[in-house]
Write a protein that holds these residues in place. Structure first.
Motif, mmCIF file in Angstrom:
data_model
loop_
_atom_site.group_PDB
_atom_site.id
_atom_site.type_symbol
_atom_site.label_atom_id
_atom_site.label_comp_id
_atom_site.label_asym_id
_atom_site.label_seq_id
_atom_site.Cartn_x
_atom_site.Cartn_y
_atom_site.Cartn_z
ATOM 1 N N GLY A 180 0.819 -1.213 0.000
ATOM 2 C CA GLY A 180 0.000 0.000 0.000
ATOM 3 C C GLY A 180 0.845 1.251 0.000
ATOM 4 N N ARG A 181 1.941 1.236 0.762
ATOM 5 C CA ARG A 181 2.861 2.383 0.770
ATOM 6 C C ARG A 181 3.444 2.612 -0.621
ATOM 7 N NH1 ARG A 181 5.681 3.760 5.621
ATOM 8 N NH2 ARG A 181 7.106 4.889 4.238
ATOM 9 N N ALA A 182 3.829 1.539 -1.286
ATOM 10 C CA ALA A 182 4.405 1.674 -2.624
ATOM 11 C C ALA A 182 3.391 2.280 -3.589
ATOM 12 C CB ALA A 182 4.879 0.315 -3.125
ATOM 13 N N ALA A 183 2.153 1.819 -3.539
ATOM 14 C CA ALA A 183 1.117 2.347 -4.432
ATOM 15 C C ALA A 183 0.878 3.830 -4.157
ATOM 16 C CB ALA A 183 -0.179 1.548 -4.266
ATOM 17 N N SER A 184 0.868 4.222 -2.882
ATOM 18 C CA SER A 184 0.670 5.636 -2.534
ATOM 19 C C SER A 184 1.822 6.497 -3.042
ATOM 20 C CB SER A 184 0.538 5.782 -1.012
ATOM 21 O OG SER A 184 -0.613 5.127 -0.537
ATOM 22 N N THR A 185 3.039 5.962 -2.963
ATOM 23 C CA THR A 185 4.197 6.728 -3.431
ATOM 24 C C THR A 185 4.146 6.909 -4.945
ATOM 25 O OG1 THR A 185 5.532 5.915 -1.585
ATOM 26 C CG2 THR A 185 6.720 6.796 -3.488
ATOM 27 N N VAL A 186 3.737 5.864 -5.671
ATOM 28 C CA VAL A 186 3.596 6.001 -7.129
ATOM 29 C C VAL A 186 2.532 7.039 -7.452
ATOM 30 C CG1 VAL A 186 2.898 4.821 -9.249
ATOM 31 C CG2 VAL A 186 4.424 3.668 -7.629
ATOM 32 N N ALA A 187 1.413 7.027 -6.726
ATOM 33 C CA ALA A 187 0.365 8.030 -6.958
ATOM 34 C C ALA A 187 0.891 9.430 -6.666
ATOM 35 C CB ALA A 187 -0.849 7.715 -6.081
ATOM 36 N N GLN A 188 1.651 9.572 -5.597
ATOM 37 C CA GLN A 188 2.267 10.852 -5.246
ATOM 38 C C GLN A 188 3.209 11.328 -6.360
ATOM 39 O OE1 GLN A 188 4.893 10.618 -1.802
ATOM 40 N NE2 GLN A 188 3.930 12.438 -0.929
ATOM 41 N N LEU A 189 3.951 10.415 -6.923
ATOM 42 C CA LEU A 189 4.868 10.722 -8.023
ATOM 43 C C LEU A 189 4.106 11.219 -9.244
ATOM 44 C CD1 LEU A 189 7.597 10.465 -9.615
ATOM 45 C CD2 LEU A 189 6.981 8.068 -9.998
ATOM 46 N N VAL A 190 3.079 10.498 -9.645
ATOM 47 C CA VAL A 190 2.325 10.862 -10.847
ATOM 48 C C VAL A 190 1.565 12.175 -10.634
ATOM 49 C CG1 VAL A 190 0.470 10.156 -12.399
ATOM 50 C CG2 VAL A 190 2.155 8.474 -11.617
ATOM 51 N N ASP A 191 0.947 12.318 -9.480
ATOM 52 C CA ASP A 191 0.162 13.530 -9.208
ATOM 53 C C ASP A 191 1.039 14.781 -9.165
ATOM 54 O OD1 ASP A 191 -2.063 11.956 -9.061
ATOM 55 O OD2 ASP A 191 -2.150 11.913 -6.863
ATOM 56 N N GLY A 192 2.250 14.642 -8.623
ATOM 57 C CA GLY A 192 3.070 15.826 -8.415
ATOM 58 C C GLY A 192 4.101 16.126 -9.465
ATOM 59 N N PHE A 193 4.457 15.130 -10.304
ATOM 60 C CA PHE A 193 5.606 15.322 -11.186
ATOM 61 C C PHE A 193 5.347 14.986 -12.653
ATOM 62 C CE2 PHE A 193 7.166 14.787 -6.917
ATOM 63 C CZ PHE A 193 8.172 15.723 -6.803
ATOM 64 N N TRP A 194 4.186 14.420 -12.970
ATOM 65 C CA TRP A 194 3.903 14.029 -14.353
ATOM 66 C C TRP A 194 3.275 15.196 -15.106
ATOM 67 C CZ3 TRP A 194 5.391 10.877 -17.858
ATOM 68 C CH2 TRP A 194 4.605 10.577 -18.974
ATOM 69 N N THR A 195 3.855 15.498 -16.269
ATOM 70 C CA THR A 195 3.368 16.641 -17.056
ATOM 71 C C THR A 195 2.406 16.224 -18.158
ATOM 72 O OG1 THR A 195 5.110 16.549 -18.741
ATOM 73 C CG2 THR A 195 5.609 17.744 -16.701
ATOM 74 N N GLY A 196 2.265 14.940 -18.380
ATOM 75 C CA GLY A 196 1.467 14.455 -19.501
ATOM 76 C C GLY A 196 2.331 13.796 -20.554
ATOM 77 N N GLU A 197 3.599 14.198 -20.625
ATOM 78 C CA GLU A 197 4.550 13.603 -21.572
ATOM 79 C C GLU A 197 5.784 13.053 -20.874
ATOM 80 O OE1 GLU A 197 5.535 16.624 -24.341
ATOM 81 O OE2 GLU A 197 3.619 16.515 -25.406
#
Length: 646
Positions: A454-471
């Motif tokens: 669960g921690r790993a999944a939350s960290t991936v979500a945190q990564l995508v939400d905060g650092f992904w620009t779409g490309e």
């Protein structure tokens, strides 16, 4: 590669059964367990072949310069246990003048050229046998308190303050002539000439602290045929080293060389890893693999992970390489930046790829339940350290204080200042949390396993939400949150997550990797060649590196892009075949750059080769005829002489 038994009357017959494709201007000669190495430098200021120390905490690594006859740069032949140096003669390099304190050696008899062989024994002994002619040894006197003195007519001492060590030289056979100069409080120079007279001359060189070994205990020839001699022969030392390398090659090198065209390159990689091992002692609590026995004679806190992976066929050895850094984990859970036998440095950190490493070892059946139990708590504390000690905004996202913390020292991600929140860091933490979940599951603790998943999944979500620009992913300044306009490959390293990334994000990031110009015929460039910040020899601003290549190959493979992963692996392996185990490679020309004998490059190569089967139709006969990827003995080019000391 064990040596044949030599005939008692002919020391030269002990030559190794197989020469290695090693050029000592780039790859030093050394053996497992020794703190000595021999390198050749061909620059204008200090040309020559040098006996060097790879101890930590030293100012000067060069101890003695070895001149064979009149040649500063003699011809060289390397086997795992022996370095052979032969005088070239009149066509050889220029002959420098001798210091005033010691007249030049007389010219050898007509037709006689000097021939010298060298090996190591234990952590601090060098054996040199002069088969013919004269070996001239110049003491590398540089520091104010360096002292060269005669202990007797057949023994000399070098108080080498720059190396923070003492050395004793003892002549066991042959003839010698010594001279040195003195200036008030230190030696100005020193020279020892050792000549073969009525048979080979033998010199033993011992490193020591306050007291040298009581006796050199070395025989100039071969061991007593009946096995009763208490003396170690030169040939015994050679045979022991070569037998050890042969075992190493058969276990860690040969099984990876599925494609026979890469076998010479795999052999060089195996030698680089084997010869870089040093014994426990000082700050090192177990046998450890240095990053290099050139200038980078330390162990950094992510380099060792790749070396552990290359040793997967010996789980105990693999875990030793992984734990050598964790031996120094502090009370907060932090790991040092690097270690060596002399000490531990904590100023910086290195990226937390250790969970990814453990997962890889688990996937390759290279770690036992007992070993997982031993690494679990240290890995958990290391994961927590990033959250507790580097979360400056209180948003749960840790920061790098410097490019050094990421391992990408001068990446353009850090070009505008620090601290920086970089997407690779969250990706590695997610992989580490995932690893902790797998460890808990394997050890029979399902609740803990679910927690870490669960921690790993939350960290991936945190990564995508905060650092992904779409490309692509983008780094940001920690305090302001402003996005950093960097094209560094560092921002695409979340691809190492593989199947843990959302499929659409993974696919788009792969498209950026491919279409953004990162992938060259050498491998993934750390800054795309189209970037205005690209520098062909810019360290982390352009060149291709081994560790990032493997992280991407593994993530692409786990994410389903095995085609792309194999292409990158083959391209990088071909670069190593052409240029050796370089620290990094020019992304366009493929030229090897900086240190030319890096263990993480060698280890990554062995791991990548292990994943590549031999192409259809390629056999040993075809390999012999191939000239496209086979490393010739001269491939480890002399151009790296300066880089070996950078």
């Amino acid at each position: 590669m064990s040596a044949a038994q030599p005939a008692p009357s002919s020391p030269t017959s002990a030559l190794s059964s197989a020469a290695l494709p090693v050029d000592i201007t780039g790859t030093p000669f050394s053996i497992r367990g020794s703190f000595f190495a021999v390198s050749a430098f061909d620059d204008d200021m200090t040309p020559g072949v040098y006996l060097r120390t790879v101890r930590g905490g030293v100012r000067n690594r060069e101890i003695l310069r070895l001149r064979v006859g009149d040649d500063l740069l003699p011809s060289v032949e390397v086997s795992a246990g022996r370095l052979m140096l032969r005088e070239r003669g009149a066509e050889g390099p220029g002959r420098p003048a001798a210091p005033a304190a010691c007249p030049a050696s007389p010219t050898p008899a007509s037709g006689v050229r000097a021939e010298v062989e060298l090996t190591f024994s234990g952590r601090g002994r060098t054996l040199i046998r002069v088969l013919s002619g004269t070996l001239t040894i110049d003491f590398a006197v540089r520091d104010r308190y360096d002292v060269v003195l005669a202990e007797s007519e057949r023994a000399w001492r070098f108080v080498d303050s720059g190396a923070v060590r003492n050395y004793r030289l003892e002549l066991l056979s042959g003839a010698a002539r010594f001279a040195s100069g003195w200036d008030v409080e230190h030696s100005t120079d020193g020279r020892l000439e050792v000549s073969a007279v009525d048979g080979p001359a033998l010199l033993a060189i011992d490193e020591f602290g306050s007291a040298p070994a009581a006796s050199a205990s070395v025989s100039p020839g071969v061991a007593n045929a009946g096995g009763h001699s208490a003396l170690l022969s030169f040939d015994d030392a050679v045979a022991s080293a070569e037998a050890d390398f042969d075992r190493w090659w058969k276990r860690h090198g040969a099984p990876a060389a599925h494609d026979p065209r890469f076998e010479p390159t795999a052999r060089l990689a195996a030698y680089v890893t084997w010869s870089a091992l040093v014994p426990a002692g000082g700050a090192l609590r177990r046998e450890s693999m240095l990053m290099s026995k050139n200038r980078m004679a330390h162990i950094w806190s992510w380099d060792h992970c790749f070396n552990a992976m290359a040793l997967r066929r010996d789980p105990t050895a693999a875990l030793d390489q992984l734990l050598t850094i964790f031996d120094h984990q502090d009370e907060h859970g932090g790991l040092p930046d690097h270690i060596d036998d002399a000490g531990v440095q904590f100023n910086f950190a290195k990226p937390p790829i250790h969970g990814w490493t453990v997962t890889w070892l688990m996937d390759h059946d290279a770690v036992s339940d007992g070993q997982l139990a031993a690494i679990e708590a240290p890995l958990r504390r290391w994961t927590t350290w990033w959250r507790e000690q580097r979360d400056y905004r209180g948003d749960g996202i840790p920061s790098y204080n410097h490019g050094n913390d990421s391992g990408w020292d001068n990446s353009t991600v850090f070009g505008e200042g620090v601290p920086v929140q970089s997407p690779d860091l969250l990706a590695f933490l997610a992989l580490q949390e995932s690893a902790l979940g797998r460890i808990a599951e394997r050890l029979g603790r399902p609740d803990d396993a679910a927690h870490w998943r669960g921690r790993a999944a939350s960290t991936v979500a945190q990564l995508v939400d905060g650092f992904w620009t779409g490309e692509r992913f983008a780094a940001r300044h920690t305090l302001s949150g402003d996005r950093i306009p960097s094209q560094s490959l560092l921002t695409l390293m979340p691809l190492a997550l593989g199947e843990l990334l959302p499929p659409d994000v993974f696919a788009a990031a792969v498209a950026t990797l491919v279409e953004g110009g990162y992938l060259t015929a050498v491998g993934p460039a750390t800054e795309p060649p189209s970037s205005p910040d690209y520098d062909p020899d810019g360290y982390w601003r352009g060149p291709v590196w081994a560790p990032t290549t493997l992280l991407l190959v593994d993530g692409l493979r786990r994410g389903g892009r095995t085609d792309l992963a194999e292409r990158i692996a083959r391209d990088f392996a071909a670069a190593c075949a052409a240029e050796g185990m370089a620290e990094n490679f020019d992304a366009l020309s493929g030229a090897g750059l900086r240190d030319r004998s890096m263990t993480w490059t060698a280890s990554v190569l062995l791991v990548l080769l292990d994943t590549l089967g031999a192409p259809e139709g390629v056999t040993g006969d075809a390999a012999a005829a191939s000239s496209t990827v086979t490393a010739a003995p001269g491939a480890d080019t002399a151009a790296a002489g300066a880089g070996a000391r950078a």
